[in-house]
Design an enzyme around this catalytic site. Structure first.
Site, short mmCIF file in Angstrom:
data_model
loop_
_atom_site.label_atom_id
_atom_site.label_comp_id
_atom_site.label_asym_id
_atom_site.label_seq_id
_atom_site.Cartn_x
_atom_site.Cartn_y
_atom_site.Cartn_z
N ASP A 1 0.00 -3.71 -10.87
CA ASP A 1 1.06 -3.26 -11.67
C ASP A 1 1.78 -4.55 -12.23
O ASP A 1 1.73 -5.57 -11.54
CB ASP A 1 2.20 -2.55 -11.22
CG ASP A 1 1.73 -1.07 -10.81
OD1 ASP A 1 0.56 -0.82 -11.04
OD2 ASP A 1 2.42 -0.41 -9.90
N TYR B 1 2.39 0.19 26.42
CA TYR B 1 2.40 1.07 27.63
C TYR B 1 1.29 0.43 28.57
O TYR B 1 1.52 0.75 29.96
CB TYR B 1 1.62 2.49 27.05
CG TYR B 1 2.74 3.26 26.55
CD1 TYR B 1 3.63 3.72 27.16
CD2 TYR B 1 2.39 3.56 25.09
CE1 TYR B 1 4.69 4.43 26.63
CE2 TYR B 1 3.34 4.52 24.29
CZ TYR B 1 4.47 4.98 25.12
OH TYR B 1 5.50 5.62 24.69
N GLU C 1 -4.53 -2.52 -6.95
CA GLU C 1 -3.23 -2.22 -6.07
C GLU C 1 -3.24 -0.65 -5.77
O GLU C 1 -2.83 -0.26 -4.72
CB GLU C 1 -1.87 -2.58 -7.01
CG GLU C 1 -0.45 -2.13 -6.16
CD GLU C 1 0.58 -2.37 -6.99
OE1 GLU C 1 0.38 -3.21 -8.07
OE2 GLU C 1 1.56 -1.57 -6.98
#
Lengths: 681, 373
Positions: free
Chosen positions: B253, B102, B201
């Site tokens: 994980d 912008y 995580e």
């Protein structure tokens, strides 16, 4: 099927002849049977008449019982469905052609005018069966004579006798009324256009044949009612001799162009009189004609009405007048020319498919002509001549054997003056040497010395096959008159404001024994819309084709050309888009239209090939031009670029490095110098 | 460890770098030759895995963009963007990518019409200044991604923008919330007595550990990455670890995504953004769990591997230098593919919600030698 109608129509015609009063009142759907029957009587036409056995008593009985004397010695020509079929498959196509042609050929303006009083709808008995074309007296008679009516519930069977009662000749005017769309009178808008078109086509043809640079004035004035218009077309042509005027304008299928093979606009002799007939049908107003053949001659003013039944003109006024150009008494007298004025029902609209569009496109294809057009709002448009030379005159040629259809062949066999086949083939056709004639005869199993009329009966089909199997020289092509690249471009330039023009006239080629040639011109840029599909302008023998674009060979060719190669955008299976007008002209002694209304050209591979070649040749020119334009534009854009962005670089550096104004200006100047150094146009 | 103050020299370096680039352009122009900007070549051919430092690094290849007629617009925009950057540094402000887009609307013809265009220019500038050792954050072009959460006995020193005063942030005092890593972290100072950093995580596990003040029990700092760690998060962990000299353990994980995307990105960065990895990777990080071995040992509930997971794993084994360098990882990945299953951190909840706090993590941390590299 019994070929009984031969007998039937004779007496019927006779009977009608006795009711002239009825004919006058009920004429709109009338049936000028007399013409054709006389033609047949003179042994000149239909196979039916030649072969027809004597009448069968069953059918002859009907008129007789009605108290209307039969004329057994007068063989009428069988025209209606079924009757004309003497069991030969070949007879059907020529039958129609002959029906159309016969009156034109044989018209004499005299003779018994038969009238179909009993055929008019108004006179139908209330209890007449559904088949509307029934002639009531015959019907009654036949029903009595016919086997008993079938039992209710069982499927109704129609006997040959009943059918015979419904089988009648179809008059031209009747045919026209029912099939006016075939001639371009499908709707009010188109009718207006077609009328103008027919008149202008005739004027142009006449001027060119007489070697006059055409000046044509077209005026459409509002008529008595909102949906009525008066169309007046004035030309400076050779004029028409007094005796011919009524027939040309008051008789369908009367003309000079049908019987020859020559490139011309009109072909059938049906156009202007059909327009007159349409006007008369819709407004009741007769055709008004003024014509003068030279400054020593008087100008003749005719008001001609058509007898729709007899296809004959009825002269309402025949006078000699002072004919001057314009209202002013001092205006110059017109030395020669013709003015035809027709009032008709129509609808006036602007746009491409309107009279405006027609005149504009006609001006493109006829740059040697000058047009002045005034629309019903009183606005006048002038289309100046873009060329002061007449196009080379088209030459008439004999038909090439490979372009002749079986029906035409049969007719030629019949009407030839040649005494033997050798002479017939080599004299009546182009490109048949006596040797080739013998070869054909051998292949057809006929003797070169046999009489053509005999061959007609026995061996026409074999002859037809033999002709098409024999190798012959291509037809002469010097009979064609192209518009010419220069002239076509001049015409286009006059009507389409563009930046780039090019044109190509292809060498003549041949389809099915007919010589033709294709010309293409294009105009690119200017004020034409850039984001729409291109404008396709089609001409056949210099006549613009305004309808059925997508059915036309021109459209198909344009779609098949890969315009992307020439810098235009094109979606698959569509015309390209861009600010382009593409004008395509086909000149031929016989332009193959898809229908009688002459709106689209048939898809002959030879024609499409030529069109594509011409388009590709023009396209290449366009591509070269556009690529150059693009390079120039790129260069200009880049130069503009430099100007545009240098201040931003200067300002950014000023901000980051806290430069002073002089430093900044010096930097910008230097940068300009650095960047401009590498740019060269 | 003495208190580390805020690094205020950073801004000076940034401004100097910008001025240096601008000066080169200016000088070239005024010597009437075409100005040039240097960019690192960002193709994969120019990316190396530096085994010694342990991350992807940009090679030495540079490309030069010369100011010509065709590049004049981009050149102008790049300089405009640099001027904006300098202004942001001077005024101690920042702009997101969208903000910068912008801002360009004031540049007349040089404005961007789509944010894509301004992002590209910004990426170029980032790459260009990476050669000067200046990150995008230092140029004050900040990403909009979420930074990450911090819990534990850690004091972060930041600066009040208005007063310039140094602020002490005590990460133990966020109650049931947590300290949120700011987008720009290079100026921050740290103080801690923690022994290690645990990078987690999922938000779920982080919340559990934070809620139960796990950091107090184990004397550590816990960081919730929330999926693939953001640039700020990676930079924060890196600086914290470097400056406090404490190890980083990752707890994610056990699936190809957790290993080859989250952990690997944390540790070595990504090949695509090799030019910024020098700032944004944590080569000292080690993998605590969940390991394929844990699945067996703790009999964790699993889900079958999806085809995409297997494909990703095989692809990584074949092409990723990380796996080529770390044989153990290649074996572990192989192991996982053969098992054909994956297990999440939270699968440990099978043995009780706080099993992870009371049993799993203490057992793991007691034995760092077992961690995967």
């Amino acid at each position: 099927m019994n070929p009984v109608e031969q007998q039937d129509s004779g007496p019927a015609a006779e009977a009608r002849g006795r009711n002239p009063a009825d004919a006058a009142t009920l004429s709109l759907f009338g049936e000028p049977a007399g013409e054709t029957s006389r033609a047949a009587a003179r042994g000149k036409s239909a196979p039916a008449s030649a072969k027809a056995p004597p009448a069968k008593p069953a059918s002859g009985k009907a008129p007789a019982k009605n108290g209307k004397a039969a004329a057994p010695d007068r063989p009428g020509k069988a025209e209606s469905k079924g009757a004309g079929k003497p069991g030969k498959s070949i007879s059907k196509p020529p039958a129609r052609e002959k029906a159309a042609e016969a009156p034109a050929k044989t018209a004499r303006g005299k003779g018994k005018p038969p009238s179909p009083a009993d055929a008019a709808p108004g006179s139908k008995p209330a209890d007449a069966p559904k088949r509307t074309r029934t002639a009531p007296p015959a019907q009654e008679e036949l029903e009595q004579a016919a086997p008993p009516k079938p039992v209710k519930g069982a499927r109704k069977r129609v006997t040959a006798h009943e059918m015979a009662a419904n089988q009648r000749e179809i008059s031209i005017s009747e045919f026209f009324t029912k099939n006016r769309h075939l001639l371009g009178f499908d709707n009010p808008i188109k009718s207006l256009l077609t009328t103008v078109k027919e008149a202008v086509d005739n004027s142009l043809d006449a001027c060119e044949e007489a070697g006059i640079l055409p000046s044509i004035k077209i005026e459409i004035d509002p008529g008595a009612a909102e949906d009525r218009f008066r169309i007046t077309v004035t030309d400076n042509g050779p004029g028409i001799v007094r005796q011919q005027i009524p027939k040309i304008f008051g008789k369908l299928l009367y003309g000079s162009k049908f019987h020859r093979l020559k490139q011309s606009r009109g072909q059938q002799g049906i156009g202007i009189s059909a327009a007159g007939m349409y006007g008369q049908l819709t407004t009741g107003q007769p055709v008004d004609v003024v014509s003068r053949t030279g400054d020593k001659q008087p100008a003749h003013h005719f008001v001609v009405q058509m007898d729709m039944v007899k296809n004959n003109p009825v002269i309402l006024k025949d006078e000699t007048i002072e004919w001057k150009d314009g209202e002013d008494l001092l205006a110059k007298p017109i030395p020669h020319g013709t003015r035809v004025s027709i009032e008709l029902q129509g609808l006036y609209r602007g746009g491409r498919q309107s009279v405006e569009g027609y005149v504009e496109q006609t001006a493109i294809a006829n740059p040697h002509a000058r047009f002045s057009y005034r629309n019903p709002r009183g606005e006048t448009f002038e289309y100046e001549r873009a060329a002061n030379e007449l196009p080379p005159e088209a030459r008439e040629i004999k038909p090439h054997p490979h372009g002749v259809e079986l029906g035409i062949l049969i007719k030629k066999l019949e009407s030839t003056d040649a005494r033997n086949m050798r002479g017939f083939l080599s004299n009546d056709f182009s490109r048949v040497s006596p040797r080739a004639a013998e070869e054909i005869c051998k292949a057809a199993g006929v003797s070169p010395d046999s009489q053509p009329k005999k061959v007609r009966r026995e061996g026409a089909e074999a002859l037809y096959q033999a002709i098409n199997k024999t190798k012959l020289m291509a037809p002469p092509t010097n009979c064609l008159s192209p518009i010419g690249e220069e002239q076509l471009m001049a015409g286009l330039r006059q009507q389409v404001k563009a930046d780039f023009y090019t044109a190509r006239t292809r060498p003549p080629s041949v389809y099915r024994g007919n010589p033709f040639l294709v010309e293409v011109a294009l105009a690119y840029g200017g004020e034409q819309p850039a984001d729409e599909l291109i404008q396709l302008v089609r001409f056949a023998n210099r006549v613009p084709l305004l309808y059925q674009q997508s059915a036309c060979a021109v459209y198909k060719s344009a779609v098949q050309v890969a315009w992307k190669n020439y810098q235009l955008q094109q979606s698959k299976g569509a015309l390209p888009s861009g600010p382009l007008t593409l004008a395509v002209h086909i000149a031929s002694v016989w332009v193959p239209f898809t229908s009688e209304s002459k709106e689209a050209i048939a898809h002959y591979p030879e024609i499409i090939k030529e069109m594509k070649l011409a388009m590709q040749e023009c396209g290449r020119e366009l591509g070269i031009y556009l690529r150059k334009q693009r390079r120039m534009a790129d260069e200009m854009k880049k130069r503009g670029y430099i100007e545009k962005y240098i201040p931003h670089i200067g300002e950014s550096l000023e901000q980051i490095l806290k430069l002073g104004k002089p430093e900044r200006e010096r930097t910008e100047e230097n940068l300009h110098e650095v960047l401009s150094r590498s740019r060269k146009m | 460890m003495s208190e580390v103050t805020i690094n205020s020299k950073l801004d000076q370096i940034t401004i100097e770098s910008i001025e240096k680039v601008a000066r080169q352009v200016y000088d070239k122009i005024n010597r009437l030759s075409k100005p040039v900007m240097d960019f690192p070549v960002r193709s994969l051919q120019n990316v190396k895995y530096d085994t010694r430092r342990g991350y992807f690094e940009m090679g030495r290849h540079k490309k030069q963009r010369t100011l010509t007629v065709n590049t004049v617009k981009t050149f102008a925009q790049t300089l405009r963007m640099m001027a904006l950057s300098k202004e942001l540094v001077v005024t101690n402000d920042f702009a997101t990518k969208r903000d910068a887009y912008y801002q360009s609307k004031n540049w007349g013809e040089a404005m961007f019409h789509e944010q894509d265009e301004s992002d590209t220019v910004m990426d170029d500038i980032e790459a260009m200044f990476s050669l000067h050792g200046v990150s995008r954050e230092e140029l004050r072009f900040l990403p909009e991604e979420h930074g990450g959460a911090v819990g534990g006995e850690l004091i972060v020193y930041d600066r009040d923008r208005e007063t310039g005063e140094t602020i002490e942030i005590d990460c133990t005092r966020f109650g049931s919330g947590a300290y949120s890593i700011p987008k720009r972290v290079d100026h921050l100072g740290f103080k801690t007595s923690a022994k290690f950093i645990l990078a987690i995580e999922t938000g779920g596990v982080f919340d559990r550990l934070q809620y139960h003040k796990f950091w107090k029990k184990m004397n550590c700092i816990i960081i919730g990455m929330g999926g693939v760690p953001s640039r700020a998060c990676r930079r924060f962990v890196r600086r914290l670890s470097d400056e406090m000299k404490i190890p980083v353990y990752a707890f994610v994980d056990c699936d190809p995504y957790g290993i080859s995307n989250i952990y690997r990105t944390l540790k070595v960065g990504s090949g695509n953004a090799a030019h910024i990895n020098q700032f944004f990777c944590v080569p000292q990080a080690r993998y605590l769990g969940v390991t394929p071995e844990d699945i067996r040992r703790y009999k964790l509930p699993t889900h079958p591997l999806k085809d995409v997971d297997i494909k990703r794993a095989r692809d990584a084994l074949k092409n990723d230098p990380f796996f080529h360098v770390h044989k153990k990882w290649a074996d572990a990945m192989e192991d996982l593919i053969n098992m054909g299953v994956r297990a999440e951190q939270q699968a440990l909840a099978k043995w009780g919600l706080n099993f992870v706090i009371d049993e799993y993590l203490p057992a793991k941390i007691a034995n760092p030698g077992q961690f995967l590299p």
